[in-house]
Design a protein around this motif. Structure first.
Motif, PDB file in Angstrom:
ATOM      1  N   GLU A  32       0.829  -1.200   0.000  1.00 53.33           N
ATOM      2  CA  GLU A  32       0.000   0.000   0.000  1.00 53.33           C
ATOM      3  C   GLU A  32       0.863   1.250   0.000  1.00 53.33           C
ATOM      4  O   GLU A  32       0.577   2.224  -0.698  1.00 53.33           O
ATOM      5  CB  GLU A  32      -0.918   0.000   1.226  1.00 53.33           C
ATOM      6  N   ALA A  33       1.946   1.218   0.749  1.00 59.48           N
ATOM      7  CA  ALA A  33       2.783   2.405   0.897  1.00 59.48           C
ATOM      8  C   ALA A  33       3.603   2.701  -0.348  1.00 59.48           C
ATOM      9  O   ALA A  33       3.956   3.855  -0.596  1.00 59.48           O
ATOM     10  CB  ALA A  33       3.708   2.236   2.102  1.00 59.48           C
ATOM     11  N   ILE A  34       3.936   1.668  -1.133  1.00 59.65           N
ATOM     12  CA  ILE A  34       4.744   1.915  -2.322  1.00 59.65           C
ATOM     13  C   ILE A  34       3.900   1.863  -3.590  1.00 59.65           C
ATOM     14  O   ILE A  34       4.419   1.777  -4.695  1.00 59.65           O
ATOM     15  CB  ILE A  34       5.909   0.914  -2.446  1.00 59.65           C
ATOM     16  N   ALA A  35       2.573   1.963  -3.433  1.00 61.80           N
ATOM     17  CA  ALA A  35       1.690   1.865  -4.590  1.00 61.80           C
ATOM     18  C   ALA A  35       1.911   2.990  -5.579  1.00 61.80           C
ATOM     19  O   ALA A  35       1.628   2.844  -6.765  1.00 61.80           O
ATOM     20  CB  ALA A  35       0.234   1.856  -4.133  1.00 61.80           C
ATOM     21  N   ASP A  36       2.413   4.131  -5.112  1.00 64.44           N
ATOM     22  CA  ASP A  36       2.627   5.263  -6.020  1.00 64.44           C
ATOM     23  C   ASP A  36       4.022   5.258  -6.614  1.00 64.44           C
ATOM     24  O   ASP A  36       4.424   6.206  -7.272  1.00 64.44           O
ATOM     25  CB  ASP A  36       2.378   6.583  -5.295  1.00 64.44           C
ATOM     26  N   HIS A  66      15.873   0.198 -10.010  1.00 64.94           N
ATOM     27  CA  HIS A  66      15.649   1.636  -9.869  1.00 64.94           C
ATOM     28  C   HIS A  66      14.216   1.865  -9.410  1.00 64.94           C
ATOM     29  O   HIS A  66      13.285   1.269  -9.945  1.00 64.94           O
ATOM     30  CB  HIS A  66      15.877   2.372 -11.198  1.00 64.94           C
ATOM     31  N   LYS A  67      14.046   2.728  -8.420  1.00 70.75           N
ATOM     32  CA  LYS A  67      12.708   3.088  -7.954  1.00 70.75           C
ATOM     33  C   LYS A  67      12.343   4.447  -8.530  1.00 70.75           C
ATOM     34  O   LYS A  67      13.111   5.406  -8.424  1.00 70.75           O
ATOM     35  CB  LYS A  67      12.667   3.154  -6.425  1.00 70.75           C
ATOM     36  N   ILE A  68      11.176   4.541  -9.143  1.00 69.91           N
ATOM     37  CA  ILE A  68      10.731   5.819  -9.694  1.00 69.91           C
ATOM     38  C   ILE A  68       9.327   6.117  -9.200  1.00 69.91           C
ATOM     39  O   ILE A  68       8.488   5.209  -9.086  1.00 69.91           O
ATOM     40  CB  ILE A  68      10.772   5.821 -11.244  1.00 69.91           C
ATOM     41  N   LYS A  69       9.073   7.375  -8.886  1.00 70.99           N
ATOM     42  CA  LYS A  69       7.739   7.789  -8.486  1.00 70.99           C
ATOM     43  C   LYS A  69       7.498   9.207  -8.981  1.00 70.99           C
ATOM     44  O   LYS A  69       8.439   9.978  -9.201  1.00 70.99           O
ATOM     45  CB  LYS A  69       7.570   7.711  -6.968  1.00 70.99           C
ATOM     46  N   ALA A  70       6.228   9.538  -9.162  1.00 71.23           N
ATOM     47  CA  ALA A  70       5.847  10.873  -9.615  1.00 71.23           C
ATOM     48  C   ALA A  70       5.627  11.773  -8.412  1.00 71.23           C
ATOM     49  O   ALA A  70       5.072  11.359  -7.394  1.00 71.23           O
ATOM     50  CB  ALA A  70       4.582  10.797 -10.458  1.00 71.23           C
ATOM     51  N   GLY A  71       6.079  13.016  -8.536  1.00 75.53           N
ATOM     52  CA  GLY A  71       5.893  14.004  -7.491  1.00 75.53           C
ATOM     53  C   GLY A  71       4.892  15.067  -7.906  1.00 75.53           C
ATOM     54  O   GLY A  71       3.960  14.808  -8.665  1.00 75.53           O
ATOM     55  N   ARG A  72       5.092  16.257  -7.445  1.00 70.98           N
ATOM     56  CA  ARG A  72       4.134  17.348  -7.651  1.00 70.98           C
ATOM     57  C   ARG A  72       4.208  17.879  -9.082  1.00 70.98           C
ATOM     58  O   ARG A  72       5.187  17.690  -9.790  1.00 70.98           O
ATOM     59  CB  ARG A  72       4.423  18.482  -6.663  1.00 70.98           C
ATOM     60  N   TYR A  73       3.140  18.569  -9.478  1.00 68.68           N
ATOM     61  CA  TYR A  73       3.133  19.255 -10.766  1.00 68.68           C
ATOM     62  C   TYR A  73       3.164  20.763 -10.539  1.00 68.68           C
ATOM     63  O   TYR A  73       2.850  21.252  -9.453  1.00 68.68           O
ATOM     64  CB  TYR A  73       1.904  18.871 -11.591  1.00 68.68           C
TER      65      TYR A  73
END
Length: 235
Positions: free
Chosen positions: A74-78, A85-92
């Protein structure tokens, strides 16, 4: 926790034993770190069979504790773990207001992308819809390193397209994939920049997957809500 640490695991302090008293339990954020280390630590191929037992031994955890913790997923769903390599989207960020575009004959139907929720002027007839452009930035994180991604958003009716610039590292990766030439010198240049940020080198498969993730996450629901308000105000 054993002092034997051949893979440079991150030292963490367990909070106690689990319900069956068979292994140490950790705080949720620490379990996430342990889980990620399974995928983010580069391991020589000849040591693969030794790696997971070493990780479990270092943290004194059993298969049950490591594998079935729903809170981890649940915590790494985003985020997505792609080939070490770990990639995630941040703010726009919207860098300026909407710019109204004057379309020439034949340009009305140039867009072939669409996104659910962008209402435009509430018309499905793109040939009659007013077109707008908007300069945008989306922040992404690769292995927790913040990297910006700049693009120009073209909106007409319920359709949109993006034009990516070529300045930042992620944008260079996008154009490398888009050009499809798999040039060794361009790949080496990208990996040089990654190394300068403390990010391990990527092969072609990894870069292609990273770019796919970026394209899938460039626009999200909060951004769509903001765009709809801007479009409503512009009409």
């Amino acid at each position: 926790m054993t002092h034997d640490n051949p893979y440079n695991f991150l030292p963490l302090q367990p909070t106690g034993r689990n319900e069956t008293d068979t292994a140490n339990t950790y705080a949720p954020e620490d379990m996430i770190k342990i889980y990620e280390q399974q995928f983010l630590i580069p391991v020589p191929e000849e040591q693969l069979t030794e790696f997971l037992p070493a990780l479990k031994s270092f943290y004194d955890i059993d298969n049950h504790t490591l594998d079935v913790s729903a809170i981890i997923f649940e915590a790494i769903a985003d985020a997505s773990i792609i080939y070490n390599h770990k990639i995630k989207a941040g703010r726009y960020q919207l860098l300026q207001g909407l710019v109204k575009e004057e379309l020439k004959q034949g340009e009305d139907d140039q867009n072939d992308a669409s996104v659910d929720g962008i209402d435009g002027n509430n018309s499905n007839d793109s040939e009659k819809a007013q077109a707008y452009t908007l300069e945008c930035k989306r922040t992404f994180f690769i292995n927790d390193v913040e990297i910006p991604y700049y693009f120009n958003l073209f909106i007409q009716g319920d359709s949109y397209s993006t034009l990516t610039k070529q300045d930042t590292l992620l944008e260079q990766m996008y154009w490398f994939v888009s050009d499809g030439d798999d040039d060794d010198e361009r790949l080496a240049a990208i990996n040089t920049q990654l190394a300068s940020l403390g990010i391990q080198a990527m092969d072609l498969a990894t870069i292609y997957q990273i770019v796919d993730f970026v394209e899938d996450h460039i626009i999200d629901d909060p951004m769509i809500e903001t765009l709809n308000k801007l479009l409503d105000d512009a009409e």
